[in-house]
Design a protein around this motif. Structure first.
Motif, PDB file in Angstrom:
ATOM      1  N   TYR A  94       0.854  -1.145   0.058  1.00 23.27           N
ATOM      2  CA  TYR A  94      -0.132  -0.144  -0.065  1.00 23.27           C
ATOM      3  C   TYR A  94       0.712   1.352  -0.271  1.00 23.27           C
ATOM      4  CZ  TYR A  94      -3.685   3.167   1.282  1.00 23.27           C
ATOM      5  OH  TYR A  94      -4.600   4.021   0.967  1.00 23.27           O
ATOM      6  N   ASN A 146      -9.792  -6.403   2.081  1.00 27.85           N
ATOM      7  CA  ASN A 146      -9.149  -5.252   2.310  1.00 27.85           C
ATOM      8  C   ASN A 146      -9.753  -3.776   1.788  1.00 27.85           C
ATOM      9  OD1 ASN A 146      -7.117  -3.068   2.419  1.00 27.85           O
ATOM     10  ND2 ASN A 146      -5.487  -4.545   2.825  1.00 27.85           N
ATOM     11  N   THR A 172      -9.612  -0.982   2.663  1.00 27.04           N
ATOM     12  CA  THR A 172      -8.421   0.302   2.669  1.00 27.04           C
ATOM     13  C   THR A 172      -8.232   0.440   1.053  1.00 27.04           C
ATOM     14  OG1 THR A 172      -7.875   0.356   4.768  1.00 27.04           O
ATOM     15  CG2 THR A 172      -6.517   1.767   3.074  1.00 27.04           C
ATOM     16  N   ASN A 224     -11.163   0.719  -1.439  1.00 28.79           N
ATOM     17  CA  ASN A 224     -11.550   2.199  -1.480  1.00 28.79           C
ATOM     18  C   ASN A 224     -10.524   3.139  -2.230  1.00 28.79           C
ATOM     19  OD1 ASN A 224     -13.187   4.533  -0.727  1.00 28.79           O
ATOM     20  ND2 ASN A 224     -11.510   5.012   0.561  1.00 28.79           N
ATOM     21  N   ASN A 271     -17.643   3.648   7.729  1.00 29.94           N
ATOM     22  CA  ASN A 271     -16.287   4.720   7.571  1.00 29.94           C
ATOM     23  C   ASN A 271     -16.439   5.612   6.694  1.00 29.94           C
ATOM     24  OD1 ASN A 271     -13.770   5.422   6.230  1.00 29.94           O
ATOM     25  ND2 ASN A 271     -12.743   3.468   6.537  1.00 29.94           N
TER      26      ASN A 271
END
Length: 584
Positions: free
Chosen positions: A436, A465, A467, A470, A502
């Motif tokens: 990431y 995942n 994160t 997104n 979130n």
């Protein structure tokens, strides 16, 4: 979660308890003449109130969902029934479930429902104020606190004023609202009137109206000299005004009113330090420590106070007993490292920083140590130190690599940072943190293909995942890659399903709907995102969508608030360049 939402052995009791919450529930009387083929409800009138089959099923589903840890479903079930039966206890139960969901917006919905059903209840008012504080909405937080005050409760208005100033919010609206509150004919009769006066004085002093603040405090001193809060406020304001003598006098009066109060002892120590009277300050802190024997956190906090004012020897005297104890707290080693660093004892500081165990200060200690070595022209030593720390603390491996990458970037050594990332990823190719990080570095350079490659590897290995889902979806939406907007929407919706509370993902969801040409659908998502995480990027998205929907005044209001709230607002500035009419 309380036992009623966890223990399956109490299912029956839980159901009975839920049913008892609802007034007017209809029971079924069993006839002694009924046969096995009789339908006891065949001639019963339709249920118009009380717990019917649908209501019972919904409550059971909510109860079982809570026992399984599905707090979102539990909350929604309780709230649906609370609204249907106008039962505040069910909304309270839904709020309890929502607090375990880690979904701030769901919690806000639950508390709001509870307040609507029980407008005079104290708990939901306090929760609503707290939620507004988390969003940075200080005006709304104050309104909820004032609603508490109007019910005769202690609303802790002075504490709210202090927190608002610490957060850097604009104090003027709060000051004016409190003044209006004090001007009510019945204000002086309130049992906690002094709290509102103190809050107003704090905000007046912060906005340059020191004479008005002083007059209010003088009046309270004449009428309520017995209030510790009065002298506490006077001492704090005097310290902030760089008037240590006045602060010492006010703290002394506070000790007369409340002997041994640790807050006043601490203020006395702070005033003496500002006056340069280190020995006098140490006497006060020694008194504090004598009254709180064994309190390591207090000793560390006091050491930090001395350290902040540059009194290194006094800070060291407080810390030495801790670092030589059987179970030394990591924070003590961290502060000892800072002291040694301040005294230019680099190697000694390095020894202290290395002894900070994993916990809150772990990465900060390694960061300070490495920066200290770099500032001492020992870059190779800094990198060797971090490499050894990665071997010593395998569980923090990824974070320590990321820390070294950050330091190399600060030093302008981007090639070395890339080489480090590539090398470590060749050894641990599925490290999601490092993938990431490399993907985000590629995005910063405009290399979207490389970013997508790394994020794609994360998603392939771990489809859950959120994160990474997104980040990739938002990037495609933000770049407005026309033939990939549906793909972006799918990625973001998957992320939202994984983390429905979130705000960052809600922002992405609203933004991709906007890019797809549906601003009406985008708006509620952006509003919810901004309520949960009011940052300048979401503000820019929300303002643009409001503008497109021809809600121009609302759009300008969002922009104006963002310009006041954030010191840096590049996306707001870019939006104003594209749509100059948005300027407030």
């Amino acid at each position: 979660m309380p036992s009623t939402l966890k223990r399956s052995s109490r299912h029956g009791l839980a159901v009975l308890g839920l049913a008892a919450l609802l007034s007017g529930c209809q029971g079924l009387a069993t006839s002694p003449f009924a046969t096995a083929t009789d339908d006891p409800l065949a001639s019963a009138p339709p249920i118009e109130r009380g717990l019917d089959a649908e209501g019972l099923a919904t409550l059971l589903t909510a109860e079982f969902a809570g026992q399984r840890g599905d707090y979102r479903r539990a909350t929604l079930g309780y709230l649906a029934m609370a609204e249907r039966y106008q039962a505040a206890p069910l909304a309270e139960r839904g709020t309890l479930a929502a607090r375990f969901s880690n979904d701030i917006l769901l919690l806000d919905q639950a508390v709001s429902t509870w307040h609507e059903l029980a407008p005079n209840a104290e708990a939901p008012l306090r929760l609503l104020s707290g939620l507004a504080l988390q969003r940075g909405d200080w005006t709304t937080a104050l309104e909820w606190r004032l609603a508490l005050a109007e019910q005769g409760q202690h609303a802790e208005l002075a504490l709210l004023a202090e927190l608002a100033l610490e957060a850097g919010t604009d104090p003027l609206p709060l000051r004016e609202r409190l003044r209006a509150h004090l001007e009510r004919p019945t204000a002086a009769a309130h049992p906690h009137y002094h709290d509102a006066v103190l809050a107003t004085a704090i905000l007046e002093a912060a906005t340059g109206q020191s004479l008005q603040a002083e007059r209010r405090l003088n009046q309270l001193a004449r009428d309520h000299a017995e209030l510790p809060a009065l002298w506490l406020t006077r001492a704090q304001l005097a310290l902030e005004a760089n008037n240590p003598r006045q602060a010492r006098e006010a703290a002394s009066r506070g000790l007369e009113v409340s002997p041994g109060d640790p807050r006043f002892l601490l203020l006395m120590a702070q005033a003496e330090l500002m006056l340069g009277n280190v020995e006098a300050a140490e006497r006060h802190t020694s008194t504090l420590l004598d009254e709180h024997i064994g309190n390591q956190e207090l000793r560390i906090s006091l050491a930090g106070l001395y350290l902040e004012d540059g009194h290194l020897d006094a800070a060291r005297r407080l810390l030495l007993p801790l670092v030589s104890s059987d179970e030394p707290p990591p924070a003590a080693f961290y502060l000892m490292g800072i002291i040694a660093e301040e005294e230019d004892e680099v190697d000694n500081a390095l020894l202290y920083y290395r002894q900070v165990a994993p916990g809150g200060d772990f990465l900060r200690a390694r960061l300070r140590a490495a920066r200290m070595l770099i500032d001492d022209d020992r870059l190779l030593d800094a990198r060797a130190f971090l490499r050894i720390e990665r071997l010593r603390h395998e569980a923090r491996f990824s974070e320590l690599v990321a820390l070294e990458v950050e330091l190399l970037g600060e030093a302008g050594l981007e090639a070395e940072a890339d080489a480090l990332l590539n090398r470590e990823l060749s050894r641990t190719p599925n490290d999601e943190t490092l993938l990431y990080l490399r993907g985000m570095r590629a995005w910063e350079r405009g290399d979207i293909e490389a970013m997508e490659r790394d994020l794609g590897r994360i998603i392939e290995a771990n489809p859950d995942n959120a994160t990474a889902l997104n980040a990739l979806g938002y990037t495609l939406a933000d770049l407005n890659v026309e033939d990939r907007l549906e793909e972006a929407r799918e990625l973001i919706e998957r992320a939202h399903a994984l983390e429905p509370g979130n705000p960052a993902i809600m922002d992405s969801l609203g933004w991709v709907y906007y890019r797809l040409g549906d601003p009406e659908r985008a708006l509620p998502w952006l509003e919810r995102a901004y309520a949960g995480m009011p940052d300048q990027e979401i503000a820019a998205h929300l303002a643009e969508v409001l503008w497109v929907l021809e809600r121009h005044d609302d759009a300008r209001r969002v922009v104006e608030q963002a310009l006041q709230r954030f010191d840096e607002h590049p996306l707001i500035d870019e939006l104003l360049e594209r749509i100059p009419e948005l300027a407030p």
